[in-house]
Design a protein around this motif. Structure first.
Motif, PDB file in Angstrom:
ATOM      1  N   TRP A 175       8.464  -2.762  -0.342  1.00 30.05           N
ATOM      2  CA  TRP A 175       8.646  -2.515  -1.768  1.00 30.05           C
ATOM      3  C   TRP A 175       7.331  -2.497  -2.513  1.00 30.05           C
ATOM      4  O   TRP A 175       7.089  -1.649  -3.351  1.00 30.05           O
ATOM      5  CB  TRP A 175       9.559  -3.582  -2.383  1.00 30.05           C
ATOM      6  CG  TRP A 175      10.975  -3.385  -2.007  1.00 30.05           C
ATOM      7  CD1 TRP A 175      11.480  -2.316  -1.332  1.00 30.05           C
ATOM      8  CD2 TRP A 175      12.062  -4.259  -2.251  1.00 30.05           C
ATOM      9  NE1 TRP A 175      12.818  -2.475  -1.144  1.00 30.05           N
ATOM     10  CE2 TRP A 175      13.205  -3.661  -1.693  1.00 30.05           C
ATOM     11  CE3 TRP A 175      12.187  -5.487  -2.896  1.00 30.05           C
ATOM     12  CZ2 TRP A 175      14.452  -4.251  -1.759  1.00 30.05           C
ATOM     13  CZ3 TRP A 175      13.419  -6.076  -2.959  1.00 30.05           C
ATOM     14  CH2 TRP A 175      14.544  -5.475  -2.395  1.00 30.05           C
ATOM     15  N   LYS A 176       6.490  -3.458  -2.187  1.00 26.76           N
ATOM     16  CA  LYS A 176       5.235  -3.569  -2.903  1.00 26.76           C
ATOM     17  C   LYS A 176       4.392  -2.302  -2.743  1.00 26.76           C
ATOM     18  O   LYS A 176       4.003  -1.693  -3.745  1.00 26.76           O
ATOM     19  CB  LYS A 176       4.458  -4.788  -2.409  1.00 26.76           C
ATOM     20  CG  LYS A 176       4.099  -5.745  -3.507  1.00 26.76           C
ATOM     21  CD  LYS A 176       3.360  -6.883  -2.877  1.00 26.76           C
ATOM     22  CE  LYS A 176       2.868  -7.899  -3.842  1.00 26.76           C
ATOM     23  NZ  LYS A 176       2.336  -9.041  -3.074  1.00 26.76           N
ATOM     24  N   PRO A 177       4.110  -1.904  -1.484  1.00 21.75           N
ATOM     25  CA  PRO A 177       3.326  -0.673  -1.340  1.00 21.75           C
ATOM     26  C   PRO A 177       4.007   0.552  -1.955  1.00 21.75           C
ATOM     27  O   PRO A 177       3.329   1.375  -2.581  1.00 21.75           O
ATOM     28  CB  PRO A 177       3.184  -0.510   0.184  1.00 21.75           C
ATOM     29  CG  PRO A 177       3.869  -1.637   0.810  1.00 21.75           C
ATOM     30  CD  PRO A 177       4.304  -2.593  -0.222  1.00 21.75           C
ATOM     31  N   ILE A 178       5.338   0.618  -1.844  1.00 25.41           N
ATOM     32  CA  ILE A 178       6.022   1.777  -2.425  1.00 25.41           C
ATOM     33  C   ILE A 178       5.874   1.748  -3.939  1.00 25.41           C
ATOM     34  O   ILE A 178       5.548   2.751  -4.572  1.00 25.41           O
ATOM     35  CB  ILE A 178       7.513   1.776  -2.018  1.00 25.41           C
ATOM     36  CG1 ILE A 178       7.643   2.093  -0.535  1.00 25.41           C
ATOM     37  CG2 ILE A 178       8.296   2.795  -2.836  1.00 25.41           C
ATOM     38  CD1 ILE A 178       9.057   1.983  -0.004  1.00 25.41           C
ATOM     39  N   GLY A 179       6.076   0.551  -4.522  1.00 22.37           N
ATOM     40  CA  GLY A 179       5.928   0.409  -5.975  1.00 22.37           C
ATOM     41  C   GLY A 179       4.536   0.812  -6.409  1.00 22.37           C
ATOM     42  O   GLY A 179       4.358   1.529  -7.406  1.00 22.37           O
ATOM     43  N   ILE A 215       4.197   4.529  -6.302  1.00 24.94           N
ATOM     44  CA  ILE A 215       4.874   5.207  -7.419  1.00 24.94           C
ATOM     45  C   ILE A 215       4.062   5.070  -8.697  1.00 24.94           C
ATOM     46  O   ILE A 215       3.847   6.034  -9.432  1.00 24.94           O
ATOM     47  CB  ILE A 215       6.292   4.606  -7.622  1.00 24.94           C
ATOM     48  CG1 ILE A 215       7.163   4.983  -6.425  1.00 24.94           C
ATOM     49  CG2 ILE A 215       6.909   5.111  -8.914  1.00 24.94           C
ATOM     50  CD1 ILE A 215       8.555   4.408  -6.476  1.00 24.94           C
ATOM     51  N   ARG A 216       3.559   3.831  -8.921  1.00 20.51           N
ATOM     52  CA  ARG A 216       2.761   3.617 -10.132  1.00 20.51           C
ATOM     53  C   ARG A 216       1.532   4.515 -10.118  1.00 20.51           C
ATOM     54  O   ARG A 216       1.178   5.120 -11.121  1.00 20.51           O
ATOM     55  CB  ARG A 216       2.359   2.142 -10.234  1.00 20.51           C
ATOM     56  CG  ARG A 216       3.030   1.451 -11.410  1.00 20.51           C
ATOM     57  CD  ARG A 216       2.726  -0.014 -11.442  1.00 20.51           C
ATOM     58  NE  ARG A 216       3.497  -0.720 -10.406  1.00 20.51           N
ATOM     59  CZ  ARG A 216       2.980  -1.674  -9.647  1.00 20.51           C
ATOM     60  NH1 ARG A 216       1.722  -2.029  -9.780  1.00 20.51           N
ATOM     61  NH2 ARG A 216       3.730  -2.268  -8.750  1.00 20.51           N
ATOM     62  N   ARG A 217       0.914   4.574  -8.957  1.00 18.23           N
ATOM     63  CA  ARG A 217      -0.279   5.410  -8.838  1.00 18.23           C
ATOM     64  C   ARG A 217       0.074   6.869  -9.146  1.00 18.23           C
ATOM     65  O   ARG A 217      -0.648   7.566  -9.827  1.00 18.23           O
ATOM     66  CB  ARG A 217      -0.839   5.291  -7.416  1.00 18.23           C
ATOM     67  CG  ARG A 217      -2.350   5.405  -7.382  1.00 18.23           C
ATOM     68  CD  ARG A 217      -2.852   5.164  -5.975  1.00 18.23           C
ATOM     69  NE  ARG A 217      -2.699   3.779  -5.531  1.00 18.23           N
ATOM     70  CZ  ARG A 217      -2.559   3.427  -4.261  1.00 18.23           C
ATOM     71  NH1 ARG A 217      -2.514   4.351  -3.307  1.00 18.23           N
ATOM     72  NH2 ARG A 217      -2.452   2.159  -3.922  1.00 18.23           N
ATOM     73  N   LEU A 218       1.229   7.248  -8.658  1.00 19.98           N
ATOM     74  CA  LEU A 218       1.685   8.625  -8.852  1.00 19.98           C
ATOM     75  C   LEU A 218       1.831   8.931 -10.331  1.00 19.98           C
ATOM     76  O   LEU A 218       1.375   9.962 -10.841  1.00 19.98           O
ATOM     77  CB  LEU A 218       3.035   8.797  -8.147  1.00 19.98           C
ATOM     78  CG  LEU A 218       3.484  10.212  -7.852  1.00 19.98           C
ATOM     79  CD1 LEU A 218       2.618  10.782  -6.750  1.00 19.98           C
ATOM     80  CD2 LEU A 218       4.942  10.206  -7.429  1.00 19.98           C
TER      81      LEU A 218
END
Lengths: 172, 508
Positions: free
Chosen positions: B491-495, B498-501
């Motif tokens: 979750w952390k890396p995905i989050g 997404i934020r970076r995106l």
């Protein structure tokens, strides 16, 4: 890095193993009567799962760079939270392990041929002589108890059949 | 019949089963052997239960489980003693106990530390048993309405939750689970009588006996692992000085941490289905946040002993709820117990509660009795347990080897099983070296056959459509749990991604 190489080899081995299993799953014969889901479906699903995980594992091992280190830190943090077991020492005493493996294989080989009592005594004493021979008398007594005495306890009191081997004439 | 009346009837039935002299003796033998195993470093509860299963073959099912449960409880208990006195945890769930327990012993307060661990374990074990009595029938009642799809999803959820907590790397742990499932597919297929992966070997038609794998992966693996560091120096051992008993001040600090540990441990083990090791770590974390004396933790605070020790016993009891009511093991040790029950011919699960009340309630009653025995057995005999550490490691290794061979051979009188066991011992060592956890393999083997059966039954009901697993609310929820368990480390890396995106996206 040695550790890295070990894991890389392992990942390849796992891929080969999974692929072999999957191939084997496809060769499971169909039953005579048709079923909703044949006997091969579950193994095939398991095989596909294993193969994809093995590929991910290999991918993790073969890509390098700083990202991996960052990830390793995360992993260690998680390991502390869930109380994962400690990693074992990598410097294994290969000679001792080889000896033990040989002793175990011999034990399996001799278990029925020589009978429980003799094979246990031999393997026990071999282990003692190899690992630590400072208390030979005490250890020999323990070996006798755990082989011959235990054999009689098991076969007479607990009625568990252990192979007698050449000592058949001593049976009750 | 009203609820309370039924309850008392069940309790009375249980004690009448567990209270027979023979069963009392077995319970005693169980907790005694269990404590012995727990104290000896290198033999954890999993190895111990696996090694001692052959002892139960000649017993009645209820007697067999009473013996096994005694071993299980005793092993959870015994681990704390060595943690406190020698700073060597006997098993993974008492690793945390070392932190404060050894410090207390160093300050000359080994007695109170041992007493706190024993009493905390007793309270927690009793609480967990009580909960099992109150909620067990209720949970079993719910599970009685489960159809094959729900059971399949339940097993998927159980496997993934336990697996996700099993080691450092999720990929490795999942692979281990699937490896177990793959081993379970060996032998004749129950539904079509087609042999699978038997390589033309008649002894493999019945599949691989799980005990062969379990003893290989745990017991023989321990032998190999320990051989590697044979020449380690002898640790410093602390003796017990002064009173064993807790002071008034100790009691004041003991009670709240014991309650916190019991509740958190029960939650982790009984509801989340995670093992006792996780529970002890969670509890230590909780003490660090909630305790009034949190600054003393790590330098010999009694909370650091009471909390984790209560938690691991509460979790061990809680895990039995899963095992008995749902037939899903929550840890490696309970998986081995499940395997043993299946070998005896009992299928734990909701039906067990209704069809075999004498068995279930006899077990529960024996858990009470076992808890009391442990309390009585442990405190006065502590000196004797510590002496056990004088057994030289090489003799211990030879004994483990001997009992492994003895146990596996008596199961089927098969020499081939012995070779297979040695093979799995080597595999177990390699897995340990690569940091692949072994307990998911056992879970996979034990649940594999049943899981496949339920899956195929479900697909017969739905005429081949997989939607049956998603259409039913309970099944969907359980699968959702499984997905959460698998994806949560990411979750952390995905989050972050997404934020970076979004940050990178041009603002309009």
């Amino acid at each position: 890095m040695k550790e890295k190489r070990e894991e890389r080899i392992a990942s390849v081995v796992l891929i080969v193993f999974s692929a072999t299993y999957l191939a084997g799953a496809f060769y499971i014969p169909m039953p005579v009567f048709k079923q909703q889901l044949g006997p091969g479906a579950f193994p095939i699903a398991t095989g596909i799962g294993m193969l994809s995980l093995a590929c991910i594992y290999a991918w993790q091992q073969f890509r390098g760079g700083a990202k991996v280190n960052e990830e390793n830190e995360e992993v260690e943090k998680r390991a502390v939270i869930i109380g994962a077991e400690e990693k074992i020492e990598k410097k294994a005493d290969l000679k001792a392990m080889g000896f033990m493996l040989a002793a175990m294989l011999f034990y399996a080989f001799a278990f029925e041929r020589l009978g429980y009592a003799i094979s246990t005594f031999v393997v026990f004493m071999a282990g003692v002589l190899y690992l630590d021979r400072r208390h030979l008398v005490r250890d020999a007594v323990i070996a006798v108890i755990s082989s011959f005495v235990l054999y009689y306890i098991f076969s007479i009191f607990l009625r568990v059949n252990l192979p007698a081997g050449p000592l058949k004439f001593l049976e009750f | 019949m009203d609820f309370l009346g039924q309850f008392w009837n069940n309790v009375a039935l249980g004690f009448s089963v567990a209270g027979t002299p023979f069963n009392l003796l077995l319970c005693f033998v169980g907790v005694f052997l269990g404590t012995l195993i727990g104290v000896l470093p290198g033999i954890g509860p999993m190895t111990g239960v696996a090694l001692l299963i052959p002892l139960t073959f000649s017993l009645q099912p209820s007697a067999a489980i009473i013996l096994m449960a005694g071993i299980y409880y005793g092993a959870m208990y015994g681990g704390s003693t060595t943690s406190i006195l020698v700073n060597t945890p006997g098993e993974s769930s008492s690793v945390v106990t070392c932190l404060d327990g050894y410090q207390m012993a160093k300050k000359g307060r080994a007695g109170p530390a041992l007493a706190a661990a024993a009493i905390g374990s007793f309270v927690a074990g009793t609480f967990a048993t009580l909960m099992l009595m109150l909620f067990g029938p209720w949970v079993a009642g719910i599970a009685l309405n489960f159809g094959p799809p729900e059971f399949f999803s339940l097993m998927v959820a159980g496997l993934t939750v336990v697996t996700s907590l099993a080691g450092r790397s999720l990929v490795k742990a999942l692979f281990a689970t699937l490896f177990g499932l793959a081993i379970a597919t060996m032998g004749i297929d129950n539904q079509s009588a087609v042999p699978r992966f038997t390589f033309g070997n008649p002894e493999l038609l019945d599949g691989l006996e799980f005990l062969v794998v379990a003893i290989g992966l745990f017991a023989l693996c321990e032998v190999f692992v320990n051989l590697a560091d044979m020449k380690e120096a002898v640790q410093e051992r602390l003796s017990i000085k002064g009173s064993l008993w807790l002071t008034k001040e100790d009691w004041k600090r003991f009670v709240p941490s014991c309650i916190r540990g019991t509740l958190s441990g029960f939650f982790v083990g009984g509801i989340a289905g995670a093992g006792a090791a996780v529970a002890s770590f969670v509890s230590y974390g909780l003490e660090k946040k909630a305790s009034k004396y949190r600054d003393e933790l790590g330098s010999g605070a009694i909370e650091g002993v009471t909390g984790p020790e209560s938690a691991n016993n509460a979790a061990a009891g809680g895990a039995l709820i899963h095992l008995l009511c749902l037939g899903i093991p929550g840890s490696g040790t309970t998986a081995i117990m499940l395997g043993a029950l299946l070998m005896i011919g009992l299928q734990p699960g909701p039906l067990l509660f209704t069809q075999q009340p004498a068995f279930v309630w006899g077990l529960i009653a024996s858990m009470y009795i076992g808890n009391v025995m442990l309390l009585v057995l442990n405190l006065p005999l502590v000196g004797m347990w510590v002496k056990l550490l004088d057994v030289p490691l090489y003799l211990l290794l030879m004994f483990i080897t001997m009992f492994s061979f003895l146990g596996v051979y008596t199961m089927n009188n098969s020499v081939q099983d012995l070779y297979l066991m040695v093979g799995f011992g080597v595999i177990g060592y390699l897995m340990k070296r690569l940091d692949i956890p072994a307990s998911p393999v056992i879970l996979g083997i034990v649940l594999g056959k049943l899981m496949e059966e339920k899956m195929r039954q479900s697909l017969v009901i739905s005429d081949g459509s997989v939607m049956i697993f998603l259409n039913r609310p309970i099944s969907l929820f359980l699968l959702f749990l499984a997905v959460v368990a698998i994806t949560n480390p990411y979750w952390k890396p995905i989050g972050r991604a997404i934020r970076r995106l979004f940050r990178g996206a041009p603002a309009r």
